[in-house]
Design an enzyme around this catalytic site. Structure first.
Site, PDB file in Angstrom:
ATOM      1  N   CYS B 171      33.434  87.775  60.391  1.00 28.76           N
ATOM      2  CA  CYS B 171      32.169  88.124  61.041  1.00 28.76           C
ATOM      3  C   CYS B 171      32.075  89.571  61.502  1.00 28.76           C
ATOM      4  O   CYS B 171      31.029  90.002  61.973  1.00 28.76           O
ATOM      5  CB  CYS B 171      31.924  87.188  62.223  1.00 28.76           C
ATOM      6  SG  CYS B 171      32.423  85.486  61.879  1.00 28.76           S
ATOM      7  N   HIS B 304      27.653  90.087  70.204  1.00 26.56           N
ATOM      8  CA  HIS B 304      28.012  89.211  69.080  1.00 26.56           C
ATOM      9  C   HIS B 304      27.345  87.844  69.320  1.00 26.56           C
ATOM     10  O   HIS B 304      26.719  87.307  68.414  1.00 26.56           O
ATOM     11  CB  HIS B 304      29.518  89.076  68.973  1.00 26.56           C
ATOM     12  CG  HIS B 304      29.978  88.295  67.771  1.00 26.56           C
ATOM     13  ND1 HIS B 304      29.657  88.665  66.488  1.00 26.56           N
ATOM     14  CD2 HIS B 304      30.730  87.178  67.649  1.00 26.56           C
ATOM     15  CE1 HIS B 304      30.181  87.803  65.626  1.00 26.56           C
ATOM     16  NE2 HIS B 304      30.838  86.892  66.306  1.00 26.56           N
ATOM     17  N   HIS B 339      23.663  83.266  62.643  1.00 26.46           N
ATOM     18  CA  HIS B 339      24.885  84.041  62.422  1.00 26.46           C
ATOM     19  C   HIS B 339      25.025  84.263  60.931  1.00 26.46           C
ATOM     20  O   HIS B 339      25.300  83.323  60.176  1.00 26.46           O
ATOM     21  CB  HIS B 339      26.084  83.293  62.979  1.00 26.46           C
ATOM     22  CG  HIS B 339      27.354  84.087  62.961  1.00 26.46           C
ATOM     23  ND1 HIS B 339      27.441  85.379  62.463  1.00 26.46           N
ATOM     24  CD2 HIS B 339      28.609  83.779  63.383  1.00 26.46           C
ATOM     25  CE1 HIS B 339      28.669  85.821  62.585  1.00 26.46           C
ATOM     26  NE2 HIS B 339      29.410  84.881  63.134  1.00 26.46           N
TER      27      HIS B 339
END
Lengths: 181, 410, 84
Positions: B171, B304, B339
């Site tokens: 990620c 995040h 995400h």
């Protein structure tokens, strides 16, 4: 830039600084990686949960760092720069096989190539910069140049860098270097 | 471009890095303009899965781009019979990268060394799994499967023959592509880098994240006490980064500067972040250190903020440690886009640049109650006309890979 | 119950790749997580998969699993209670 040590693992052989240190008749990755673990007396039970790719990278890093004293080096000053060609494809295929019955979380975790960098960092508490490149073949000049700039820029003091590949057919090759200015 | 050791001496370490172009594609817009409209309308892209064929369609929401691959190809002007040559990942990446270079006004070979660094985790898996599930798979998926394929397709489409590389660090991939691009410029290996990330939705990742039990069946709630997990998404975000002396040659090209960045390892667990957010804390502190700023000079944080129990608690703890009583407004745009994995940091880098350019505080959605013991609240209302000078963007990946980018107006 | 405990030990060793362990190494009352066997959150998820695959028991919320998975004994007790 100095090469402090080089470890190569491939085709049923372990080479330290270019010299064969261990071989086995069981060359296939599943058996051979376990044999390396046992032969060098490594004691890290989490090893058995890792994917074959992560096992390969982990073992190469264990041999790379064996006997090296890093107590004077702050954990944030050790960098890990790794590349391979097939990313985590070998594990991806195994994981894909579990989707139809029950997807396995433990295998899914390893469907990212950089987890092997994470395993090395967890083992040694390294907190510095880490990156994983996907390249057609080992661009050694590029990787060495990249590490040299990290070291010269003072962002890192020592670096584990190189190639860790285990392809879809289970053919494996690790070529890992410990580098310092 | 020669791949090798630094060719210029270390005075190029002071080569400033300016952003001259941005491009995006996600469930909230297929370009920057649509994306801004969505932020202004507080319109999320998270909803029912309609295009990806998965048994989880009714179970989970996602930030899905509501265009089929055929439609994406039409948008790119690629003829339909070339469909076997492209994964969805490559197509989405090409759309965003094209916008970035058009925005930067790049028209052709200007004699400057231009590199492309792209990040992905899914690669061509979207096509591979479809082919393998079909009775008679077209073996061509072997060509589109590797992570490097989407990078190559972007380069070919944009007519960029020079150096290209592919980063895959979960990620944080997109941020590491941008950091790698910055290294290339700083060390004289490139004058200009197009850097960012792309990922498409796939059954592989939906099933995988579900097996980790970190998906929310409803829309995600970043930093909320009752958060239940993340929503997956797909998209791409790219920056055109140029050396300061190059970007300054023409008036008005420089949007903002990449003033700081850092990458660290949490060294804690393969997928979970340490409870005290050590790795995140170090990444943020180092990036702020590189920028030469004080933490209180940061005007907005694009967190995040995945909406998982673990990340938001860990990142929240890290934010408090770094900023103490000077925590600036922060939000997670994953409540808009989901995400997007390898694309996340690329998309969110563009959002950070937009925050500066538009003077905008992007809100976080679905927040009600602060996390027990942390007591911090994301910014939940859109604010415009602000003087946003410095933005910090976090991206934390599996494998303990933590990256922070800082963008500055000046 | 003894048979179930022995089966569980074998299942766990296989599912969690606890290669260096024999069933005799695992005491039924010893904590599986943290101290004791030192399993982690991913192992907990794999145990949830195991419960579904081998014992047809579905756990929806991983937090529910904490008490159930304290030790082999508590796992066995839980499975027995579901069978009753």
């Amino acid at each position: 830039m100095k090469i402090i040590r080089e470890i190569a693992v491939g085709g049923g052989e372990v080479l330290i600084n270019g010299a064969v240190d261990f071989t086995s008749d069981s060359k296939e990755h599943h058996q051979f990686l376990k044999r390396i673990y046992r032969h060098y007396g490594i004691d890290y039970p989490k090893f058995f949960k890792m994917s074959p790719l992560s096992k390969l990278g982990f073992l190469a890093s264990e041999l790379l760092l064996a006997g090296i004293d890093l107590s004077e080096t702050a954990p944030g000053r050790v960098s890990v720069v790794v590349a391979n060609s097939s990313s985590s494809l070998h594990t991806d295929q195994i994981y894909q096989g579990t989707i139809d019955s029950k997807p396995s979380p433990a295998i899914f975790v390893y469907t990212l190539p950089n987890i092997l960098v994470g395993e090395i960092c967890i083992r040694h508490g390294f907190k510095g910069e880490g990156i994983f490149f996907v390249q057609r073949e080992f661009e050694k000049d590029f990787i060495f140049g990249y590490v040299e700039s990290l070291l010269k820029a003072g962002q890192s003091e020592i670096s584990l860098a190189g190639w860790v590949e285990l392809d879809i057919n289970g053919v494996y090759l690790a070529d890992l270097y410990l580098l310092k200015l | 471009m020669k791949a090798g050791g630094p060719e210029k001496d270390l005075c190029t370490m002071n080569r400033d890095i300016w952003i001259t172009g941005i491009g995006v594609a996600s469930s909230i817009g297929m370009d920057v303009r649509q994306t801004l409209d969505s932020f202004r309308a507080k319109r999320t892209g998270i909803g029912k899965i309609e295009i990806l064929e998965t048994i989880h369609r009714s179970g989970f929401k996602a930030g899905e781009i509501k265009h089929t691959n055929a439609e994406l190809m039409r948008m790119l002007g690629i003829s339909p019979e070339r469909q076997p040559d492209y994964s969805r990942t490559a197509l989405i990446g090409m759309i965003a990268a094209r916008e970035a270079i058009l925005h930067a006004g790049l028209t052709g070979d200007d004699g400057l060394t231009t590199a492309v660094v792209s990040a992905t985790t899914v690669g061509g898996m979207d096509r591979t799994e479809r082919e393998l599930a079909a009775g008679d798979p077209d073996p061509g998926f072997i060509r589109t499967h590797p992570c490097g394929d989407s990078t190559e397709k972007i380069c070919d489409f944009l007519g960029l023959p020079g150096y290209r590389s592919t980063v895959s660090t979960a990620c944080s991939s997109g941020a590491n592509a941008i950091i790698h691009g910055a290294h290339l410029i700083r060390h004289g290996m490139a004058d200009r880098v197009i850097a960012g990330g792309v990922d498409a939705l796939s059954r592989f990742t939906i099933n995988g994240f579900n097996s980790l039990m970190i998906l929310d069946r409803e829309a995600c709630r970043p930093f909320d006490q009752d958060r239940r997990g993340l929503n997956l998404g797909e998209g791409a975000g790219f920056l055109v980064m140029e050396a300061g002396d190059i970007a300054a040659r023409e008036e008005g090209r420089r949007v903002c500067r990449l003033s700081g960045y850092a990458n660290t390892n949490d060294a804690y667990h393969q997928t979970a972040s340490s409870p005290d957010g050590e790795g995140a804390c170090t990444a943020m502190s180092r990036a702020i250190g590189m920028s030469g700023m004080d933490p209180k000079e940061i005007d907005y944080i694009n967190a995040h903020g995945t909406g998982t129990e673990n990340n938001d608690a860990s990142e929240g703890a890290a934010l408090i440690r770094v900023f103490r009583e000077h925590l600036p407004p922060f939000s997670s745009t994953k409540s808009f886009t989901g995400h997007t994995l390898g694309a996340a940091a690329g998309l969110e880098a563009v959002f950070s640049v937009l925050a500066i350019r538009e003077g905008m505080l992007i809100p976080g959605l679905n927040f009600l109650t602060p996390i027990d013991g942390l007591g911090i609240c994301p910014h939940t209302e859109l604010a415009e006309g602000m003087d946003i000078k410095n933005v910090l963007s976090n991206s934390f990946g599996f494998g303990g890979n933590n990256s922070t980018l800082i963008f500055s107006k000046h | 119950m003894n048979g179930l405990i022995e089966k569980l030990k074998a299942d766990l060793i296989k599912q969690l790749n606890l290669e260096d362990l024999e069933p005799g190494d695992i005491e039924p009352a010893v904590p599986l997580f943290g101290e004791g066997l030192g399993l982690d959150s991913i192992d907990a998820l794999e145990i949830i998969v195991l419960l579904e695959k081998e014992y047809d028991i579905k756990i929806e919320d991983p937090r529910e699993g904490k008490e159930i998975m304290y030790s082999i004994q508590t796992l066995a007790d839980f499975i027995e209670s579901r069978r009753a």
